[in-house]
Scaffold this active site. Sequence first.
Site, PDB file in Angstrom:
ATOM      1  N   ASP A   1      -1.618 -10.187  -6.360  1.00 20.65           N
ATOM      2  CA  ASP A   1      -0.307  -9.395  -6.073  1.00 20.65           C
ATOM      3  C   ASP A   1       0.072  -8.954  -7.362  1.00 20.65           C
ATOM      4  OD1 ASP A   1       1.854  -8.880  -3.746  1.00 20.65           O
ATOM      5  OD2 ASP A   1       3.091  -9.283  -5.704  1.00 20.65           O
TER       6      ASP A   1
ATOM      7  N   ARG B   1      -5.145  -2.196  -0.146  1.00 18.09           N
ATOM      8  CA  ARG B   1      -4.734  -3.435   0.642  1.00 18.09           C
ATOM      9  C   ARG B   1      -5.867  -3.560   2.082  1.00 18.09           C
ATOM     10  NH1 ARG B   1       1.656  -2.129   1.222  1.00 18.09           N
ATOM     11  NH2 ARG B   1       2.227  -2.545  -0.908  1.00 18.09           N
TER      12      ARG B   1
END
Length: 344
Positions: free
Chosen positions: A74, A24
């Site tokens: 995602d 991330r």
Amino acid sequence: MTTSLFLDALAGQRTERPPVWFMRQAGRYLPEYRALRAQAPDFVSFCLNPEMAAEATLQPLRRFGFDAAIVFADILLIPQALGQEVRFEAGEGPRLGLMPPVEAMRERVTSAGEELKSVGRTLTLVREAMPQNLALIGFAGAPWTVASYMLDGGLHTIGKGERAAARSYAYADPDGVDAVLDVLVEATAHYLKMQADSGAQALKIFESWAEGLPDDLFERLVMRPHRSLVRRLGELGVTTPLIGFPRGSAAHAVRYARDVDVQAVALDTACPLEVGRQVQAVKPIQGALDPLLLRAGGAALDRRVDELRAAWGDGPWIFNLGHGILPDVPIAHVEQVLKRIGAQ
């Protein structure tokens, strides 16, 4: 030797320092990301906009000089490609509609790569823009992790941390859950092939919910689908190296490294240093700094970086977090780690 420190380590070579990237790493802790995100109507649209997603992928490289970039996307794009409604609510996270019938999803598995071709376009744009000595990572959620959201719509009203609803389905309807996992193996294989064809030089399989599974469920929900996914990728002609991340697998990590044909294993924050050494004796490892310690900073952060390097630094080892970077991590703390590890 390749020209990429990251790919060298992934190939099992010992490098002059561990290559570094963070899970991330493109996200809310960066002001430039927040400004970019504000231009998109919703999160899914943001992920599926190649120009915006490419810019988000490149931002941390410009700021920090990481050794690898991971495509901005995602894990819950696959359910959307299979016909399930996916939305993200501010402060609440993902919400999914009712899961389509398995037969309906089966009809869409081979087109998953085509349905999500905008992610491939993102990868192509990033590969064209980034320096050749840096590596580009594609990824997908592992079948059990994605299934855990699909089965109960992401609500998780009880037992949230253990995915209680999905695990209950796995006990109550094993054949039904196994059928969903089979669909996800096939769809994910086509999705990852598309990413490899689009420029990804490594592929990561995120099993975010391997934690807390007893032996029999770990074998059935994690090990078996991962082996099937790796095998299916090979049948599709994919030779791109794979990183498996069975987060929370604890003592299962060594077994996973031995029995799943990935090229490297990512370790989570709770993995003991000795277990990491045992996994490293089998294949390259990645991890496992605690994101909460990254947020705290200071001398304790320096000590832990030094401990990880003393334990695993002979390699092959890719320095990373044991989970995703938090939105409120100070940028100075990221710079602190990079300097400590010798990457700046």
